[in-house]
Write a protein that holds these residues in place. Sequence first.
Motif, PDB file in Angstrom:
ATOM      1  N   LYS A   1      58.031  82.283 -22.799  1.00 19.09           N
ATOM      2  CA  LYS A   1      57.789  81.590 -21.532  1.00 19.09           C
ATOM      3  C   LYS A   1      56.323  81.165 -21.391  1.00 19.09           C
ATOM      4  O   LYS A   1      56.023  80.142 -20.767  1.00 19.09           O
TER       5      LYS A   1
ATOM      6  N   ARG B   1      69.942  79.268 -20.293  1.00 17.20           N
ATOM      7  CA  ARG B   1      70.008  78.151 -19.349  1.00 17.20           C
ATOM      8  C   ARG B   1      68.620  77.827 -18.793  1.00 17.20           C
ATOM      9  O   ARG B   1      67.845  78.724 -18.478  1.00 17.20           O
ATOM     10  N   LEU B   2      68.364  76.529 -18.672  1.00 15.79           N
ATOM     11  CA  LEU B   2      67.094  76.054 -18.149  1.00 15.79           C
ATOM     12  C   LEU B   2      67.181  75.952 -16.630  1.00 15.79           C
ATOM     13  O   LEU B   2      68.117  75.358 -16.091  1.00 15.79           O
ATOM     14  N   HIS B   3      66.203  76.531 -15.932  1.00 14.77           N
ATOM     15  CA  HIS B   3      66.142  76.469 -14.475  1.00 14.77           C
ATOM     16  C   HIS B   3      65.169  75.360 -14.082  1.00 14.77           C
ATOM     17  O   HIS B   3      63.980  75.420 -14.423  1.00 14.77           O
TER      18      HIS B   3
ATOM     19  N   TRP C   1      62.260  73.812 -24.896  1.00 14.94           N
ATOM     20  CA  TRP C   1      63.585  74.396 -24.692  1.00 14.94           C
ATOM     21  C   TRP C   1      64.663  73.604 -25.414  1.00 14.94           C
ATOM     22  O   TRP C   1      64.642  72.376 -25.382  1.00 14.94           O
ATOM     23  N   PRO C   2      65.607  74.270 -26.121  1.00 19.42           N
ATOM     24  CA  PRO C   2      65.670  75.729 -26.214  1.00 19.42           C
ATOM     25  C   PRO C   2      64.785  76.337 -27.298  1.00 19.42           C
ATOM     26  O   PRO C   2      64.312  77.452 -27.152  1.00 19.42           O
TER      27      PRO C   2
ATOM     28  N   ILE D   1      60.359  72.506 -14.626  1.00 21.52           N
ATOM     29  CA  ILE D   1      60.921  73.688 -15.291  1.00 21.52           C
ATOM     30  C   ILE D   1      60.340  74.940 -14.653  1.00 21.52           C
ATOM     31  O   ILE D   1      59.120  75.117 -14.599  1.00 21.52           O
TER      32      ILE D   1
ATOM     33  N   LEU E   1      56.177  77.803 -23.205  1.00 18.88           N
ATOM     34  CA  LEU E   1      57.273  76.878 -22.953  1.00 18.88           C
ATOM     35  C   LEU E   1      56.736  75.501 -22.556  1.00 18.88           C
ATOM     36  O   LEU E   1      55.941  75.374 -21.607  1.00 18.88           O
TER      37      LEU E   1
ATOM     38  N   LYS F   1      56.422  73.768 -18.751  1.00 18.71           N
ATOM     39  CA  LYS F   1      56.778  74.704 -17.685  1.00 18.71           C
ATOM     40  C   LYS F   1      55.822  74.527 -16.504  1.00 18.71           C
ATOM     41  O   LYS F   1      54.610  74.524 -16.663  1.00 18.71           O
TER      42      LYS F   1
ATOM     43  N   HIS G   1      70.698  75.122 -12.704  1.00 19.01           N
ATOM     44  CA  HIS G   1      70.708  75.753 -14.017  1.00 19.01           C
ATOM     45  C   HIS G   1      71.489  74.868 -14.987  1.00 19.01           C
ATOM     46  O   HIS G   1      72.590  74.418 -14.669  1.00 19.01           O
TER      47      HIS G   1
ATOM     48  N   VAL H   1      63.721  80.092 -17.947  1.00 15.22           N
ATOM     49  CA  VAL H   1      64.872  80.104 -18.839  1.00 15.22           C
ATOM     50  C   VAL H   1      65.480  81.494 -18.725  1.00 15.22           C
ATOM     51  O   VAL H   1      64.757  82.497 -18.806  1.00 15.22           O
TER      52      VAL H   1
END
Length: 243
Positions: free
Chosen positions: A189, A221-223, A98-99, A213, A192, A195, A233, A216
């Motif tokens: 995803k 925004r990364l959660h 990310w990103p 993680i 990712l 994750k 976030h 996204v």
Amino acid sequence: MQFIKLDAIGSTNDYLKEISRQNLLENFTTVTAQTQTNGRGQMGASWETESGKNLIMSVLVKKIIQSPESIFHLNIAIACSIFTVLEAHKIPNLSIKWPNDILSAQKKVAGILIENLFKSDTEIEAVIGVGLNVNQQNFDHLPQATSLLNVSGQEFDPDLLCHEIVHQLIEYTTLIVEGRTDVLWDFYKAHLFKKGIPMPFELPDGTRFMGIIQDVDTNGRLHVMQEDDTIQHFGVKEIRLLY
């Protein structure tokens, strides 16, 4: 589409933005350079490269993004395009950090910088800069970087990779136009980096914490789930992954 090859330039992104202001360029016009003296990455980081060893490219994208809310779809499209091309060349242990950095065995092989040009309320052009480490071997000053040669043991033609990435980008941006962005997001995803795996993060003030993680969102925004099970976030400049 048009391909423009340069020997040396300060920044392919800056060059492409300048000529696009002066001329009506075709969609997906692409500029490459053997040497770039003022390359930039995310958050103002410099991008250093040995002359002639790597792929330095910028692509003009028009008539794809219709609103600021959908800008991150383009980040997803270019990251997935590079991933797909490298996967086809059997580059091992690929992931998307990310990103939109591309990693092989947890080391960076490609970085992406997208600069958006707002022409009107409904017309957004973008210049996508890509730096792909291809045949460079020495990264003593960049311990988290590597190249396709280092991870695969074979050399690659940067021009061929450029054409393959642009053609793949055209295919994936067509999904955006058709409203099928879920295909891109599922791909992104699924690959990712880290994750669902506990890892350390750092905030701008130096605070570090462990988190996981989770997702996204479409705003990029990364959660991150924190140790108390709350989910926070974060934007690109608001957190750093430590690995």
